[in-house]
Scaffold this motif. Sequence first.
Motif, PDB file in Angstrom:
ATOM      1  N   LYS A 117     -45.122   6.425 -27.573  1.00  0.00           N
ATOM      2  CA  LYS A 117     -44.316   7.896 -27.247  1.00  0.00           C
ATOM      3  C   LYS A 117     -45.277   8.891 -26.202  1.00  0.00           C
ATOM      4  CE  LYS A 117     -42.244   8.177 -31.543  1.00  0.00           C
ATOM      5  NZ  LYS A 117     -41.997   8.720 -32.929  1.00  0.00           N
ATOM      6  N   LYS A 118     -46.464   8.706 -26.034  1.00  0.00           N
ATOM      7  CA  LYS A 118     -47.361   9.364 -25.347  1.00  0.00           C
ATOM      8  C   LYS A 118     -47.574   8.816 -23.868  1.00  0.00           C
ATOM      9  CE  LYS A 118     -50.568  11.390 -28.612  1.00  0.00           C
ATOM     10  NZ  LYS A 118     -51.850  11.366 -29.282  1.00  0.00           N
ATOM     11  N   LEU A 119     -47.456   7.502 -23.738  1.00  0.00           N
ATOM     12  CA  LEU A 119     -47.431   6.657 -22.529  1.00  0.00           C
ATOM     13  C   LEU A 119     -46.041   6.751 -21.730  1.00  0.00           C
ATOM     14  CD1 LEU A 119     -49.460   3.454 -23.285  1.00  0.00           C
ATOM     15  CD2 LEU A 119     -50.328   5.441 -22.025  1.00  0.00           C
ATOM     16  N   GLY A 120     -44.977   6.694 -22.423  1.00  0.00           N
ATOM     17  CA  GLY A 120     -43.760   6.781 -21.985  1.00  0.00           C
ATOM     18  C   GLY A 120     -43.359   5.370 -21.818  1.00  0.00           C
ATOM     19  N   LYS A 121     -41.881   5.251 -21.716  1.00  0.00           N
ATOM     20  CA  LYS A 121     -41.347   3.844 -21.678  1.00  0.00           C
ATOM     21  C   LYS A 121     -41.884   2.865 -20.406  1.00  0.00           C
ATOM     22  CE  LYS A 121     -37.140   1.331 -22.617  1.00  0.00           C
ATOM     23  NZ  LYS A 121     -35.679   1.512 -22.682  1.00  0.00           N
ATOM     24  N   LYS A 122     -41.766   3.519 -19.305  1.00  0.00           N
ATOM     25  CA  LYS A 122     -42.149   2.866 -18.041  1.00  0.00           C
ATOM     26  C   LYS A 122     -43.847   2.171 -18.138  1.00  0.00           C
ATOM     27  CE  LYS A 122     -41.868   2.873 -13.140  1.00  0.00           C
ATOM     28  NZ  LYS A 122     -41.577   3.572 -11.969  1.00  0.00           N
ATOM     29  N   LEU A 123     -44.676   3.121 -18.646  1.00  0.00           N
ATOM     30  CA  LEU A 123     -45.979   2.536 -18.488  1.00  0.00           C
ATOM     31  C   LEU A 123     -46.175   1.809 -19.560  1.00  0.00           C
ATOM     32  CD1 LEU A 123     -48.829   2.801 -17.368  1.00  0.00           C
ATOM     33  CD2 LEU A 123     -49.164   5.152 -18.434  1.00  0.00           C
ATOM     34  N   TRP A 124     -45.596   2.071 -20.812  1.00  0.00           N
ATOM     35  CA  TRP A 124     -45.647   1.092 -22.127  1.00  0.00           C
ATOM     36  C   TRP A 124     -45.356  -0.239 -21.612  1.00  0.00           C
ATOM     37  CZ3 TRP A 124     -41.757  -1.278 -24.528  1.00  0.00           C
ATOM     38  CH2 TRP A 124     -41.994  -2.125 -25.513  1.00  0.00           C
ATOM     39  N   LYS A 125     -44.304  -0.496 -20.896  1.00  0.00           N
ATOM     40  CA  LYS A 125     -43.708  -1.756 -20.680  1.00  0.00           C
ATOM     41  C   LYS A 125     -44.590  -2.458 -19.795  1.00  0.00           C
ATOM     42  CE  LYS A 125     -39.364  -3.985 -19.205  1.00  0.00           C
ATOM     43  NZ  LYS A 125     -37.920  -3.749 -18.822  1.00  0.00           N
TER      44      LYS A 125
END
Length: 205
Positions: A117-125
């Motif tokens: 949730k803190k990283l965001g979907k794009k960075l998490w992916k």
Amino acid sequence: MNAAVEALNVWTTTRASGITSYLFLFLSTVAGITMGLRIVKNKAKPIVLAIHQSTGWFGFLFGMIHGSVLVFDEYVGYSPGELLIPFTAHSHPILTGIGTLSFYMTFLVILSSDLMKKLGKKLWKMTHMLAFPGYFMALFHGLFIGSDSQYPWAIGMYGATGAIIAALTAYRIWTVTKGKGKQETPRNMRLPDRRVKPAALDNVE
């Protein structure tokens, strides 16, 4: 005699923890790819997700045991720095470094899941994609430096698990490529009017 028993304990522990770590990472990778393929039904998603996350953590923890025990190995004698800093070991520096990188990649993947949730979907992916090279590095490390790799059962285990992940990865890439090629025209995009204008209307002023 006591020294021999201690060496045997260290050797047995690092072998068992290394293989166990690899098998947990294999299960975690399979579960992750399966969820990405969207072949898991809604009711089964929480179960597969739990398997993916728990096996990833267990793989990481057993990998930590695998590396930590090597500090007490009196035969080779790895130092903490050689195990923590990739490619600095005096014995098998390349293979040992690959194992260390796999360990770090696994940690980053697990950490990114907890901070999604803190990283965001794009960075998490993007971070989660490290699971693929991390797994194959663990496979390469275990196959070429593992003391059990001389036995047929170990070769068969590494070969079968590696082939399964390679096949699932190739199928995942194929489905993504196929999906991009079949993108439909957006509904809000207005198509040009190609209807033929009646010739009689050309003379109307």
